[in-house]
Design a protein around this motif. Sequence first.
Motif, mmCIF file in Angstrom:
data_model
loop_
_atom_site.group_PDB
_atom_site.id
_atom_site.type_symbol
_atom_site.label_atom_id
_atom_site.label_comp_id
_atom_site.label_asym_id
_atom_site.label_seq_id
_atom_site.Cartn_x
_atom_site.Cartn_y
_atom_site.Cartn_z
ATOM 1 N N ASP A 26 0.941 -1.284 0.165
ATOM 2 C CA ASP A 26 -0.026 -0.173 -0.048
ATOM 3 C C ASP A 26 0.930 1.282 -0.032
ATOM 4 N N GLN A 27 2.150 1.129 -0.386
ATOM 5 C CA GLN A 27 3.013 2.378 -0.451
ATOM 6 C C GLN A 27 3.180 2.953 0.815
ATOM 7 N N ARG A 28 2.763 2.441 2.058
ATOM 8 C CA ARG A 28 2.935 3.078 3.427
ATOM 9 C C ARG A 28 4.473 3.531 3.461
ATOM 10 N N GLU A 29 5.274 2.601 3.395
ATOM 11 C CA GLU A 29 6.591 2.979 3.752
ATOM 12 C C GLU A 29 7.601 3.874 2.715
ATOM 13 N N LEU A 30 6.725 3.720 1.489
ATOM 14 C CA LEU A 30 7.444 4.665 0.536
ATOM 15 C C LEU A 30 7.197 6.029 0.815
ATOM 16 N N VAL A 31 6.047 6.347 1.277
ATOM 17 C CA VAL A 31 5.548 7.823 1.900
ATOM 18 C C VAL A 31 6.222 8.033 3.121
ATOM 19 N N LEU A 32 6.414 7.153 3.827
ATOM 20 C CA LEU A 32 7.210 7.429 5.197
ATOM 21 C C LEU A 32 8.512 7.890 4.863
ATOM 22 N N SER A 33 9.001 7.293 3.860
ATOM 23 C CA SER A 33 10.610 7.482 3.418
ATOM 24 C C SER A 33 10.589 8.907 2.888
ATOM 25 N N ASP A 64 -2.617 14.701 -8.469
ATOM 26 C CA ASP A 64 -1.559 13.736 -8.601
ATOM 27 C C ASP A 64 -1.281 13.404 -7.021
ATOM 28 N N PRO A 65 -1.673 12.290 -6.617
ATOM 29 C CA PRO A 65 -1.388 11.874 -5.231
ATOM 30 C C PRO A 65 0.290 11.646 -5.151
ATOM 31 N N ALA A 99 -4.586 9.372 12.285
ATOM 32 C CA ALA A 99 -5.147 8.731 11.092
ATOM 33 C C ALA A 99 -4.250 7.842 10.143
ATOM 34 N N ASP A 100 -4.567 7.339 8.985
ATOM 35 C CA ASP A 100 -3.934 6.541 8.295
ATOM 36 C C ASP A 100 -3.803 6.701 6.645
ATOM 37 N N ASP A 101 -4.229 7.974 6.483
ATOM 38 C CA ASP A 101 -4.404 8.528 5.204
ATOM 39 C C ASP A 101 -2.995 8.799 4.432
ATOM 40 N N ARG A 102 -2.653 9.172 3.484
ATOM 41 C CA ARG A 102 -1.460 9.490 2.824
ATOM 42 C C ARG A 102 -0.791 10.676 3.574
ATOM 43 N N LEU A 103 -1.741 11.666 3.786
ATOM 44 C CA LEU A 103 -1.199 12.957 4.557
ATOM 45 C C LEU A 103 -0.607 12.385 6.055
#
Length: 331
Positions: A55-62, A91-92, A238-242
């Motif tokens: 779910d690209q969680r760690e990519l966004v964290l990085s 564009d997310p 929360a757990d959204d992209r932001l």
Amino acid sequence: MEHGLPDDNTVKTALALAVRAPSVHNVQPWRWRIGSRSIHLYLDPERALPSTDPDQRELVLSCGAALHHLCVALAALGWSAVVHRLPNPADPNHLAAVELLRHRSTPLDIALSAAISRRQTDRRHYSSWPIPHGYLGLVTERAAALGAIVTQAGNRPREVLIEAMRTAAALHAGDVEYRFELANWSGRHSSDDGVPARSTPRVESHDGLPAREFAAPALADGALEPDYAELLVISTSADDRLSRLRAGEAMSAVLLTATNIGLATCLLTEPLELADLRNRVRLEVLDGVAQPQAVLRIGWLPTSAPSLPVTPRRSVEDVLSPLESAAPSCS
């Protein structure tokens, strides 16, 4: 950039520090674009890890960590960053647009910027010296300023985290696609990305704090005592992209603060890569009131521990792209 704003050398100096941020498997999943009055951060989907991080969680964290590294570096260079997160709903992958204002650097700005080059992911055992409560309070305070919560794992929560780590390792050991992906990104000897073999110790079955088992480990640990690292959980409401982006920024603040103090750190995300285990951590460690984003080992290295080699990074030129005309301005 335009007159009155940083010259290109200043911006590229800041970006060279930004790309020192930690990233999952050191994939460095960021792209940067320099506008006339702003710097833009994009997630690079071509560096995704579909088995490890579906779910690209760690990519966004990085990327959040790189964004905070950039802001810290700019502050030390005399520029304050005004961050617009997720500025383009269409564009997310456009994670941030950063405007720059003149700023008088403080001693703290300079100290945290200097910590960027010293920070390393240290997977070796940590010593039994206790961490003063004031130090843990400081990292908690700096994470809170960026919208994240830091929770120190006491006895029972620590047991839950360790069991989650063991379960994740066992499940991943039987996942062929995960093992292939991990082997592709670790055990490296000459590369500007991925996890170098010289940075990973062998995982022993008796280790009290089980770590991710990378390919071809070649780092000598030499520890005869148990690992006395403290475990901190970085979470968000929360757990959204932001929220994940903000968690990455807070993660960077914690890491740089710890490095400035002299503490060793190592991020642990393997148990949070599996939905059932992540939910267990949410319920049993965070009482169901926050979303876990990362687990951090933190502690003092033994005085006899030698310095680690520097983990490589791609050059700034490799992660820069031309600014697209469609990118929103920040005027």
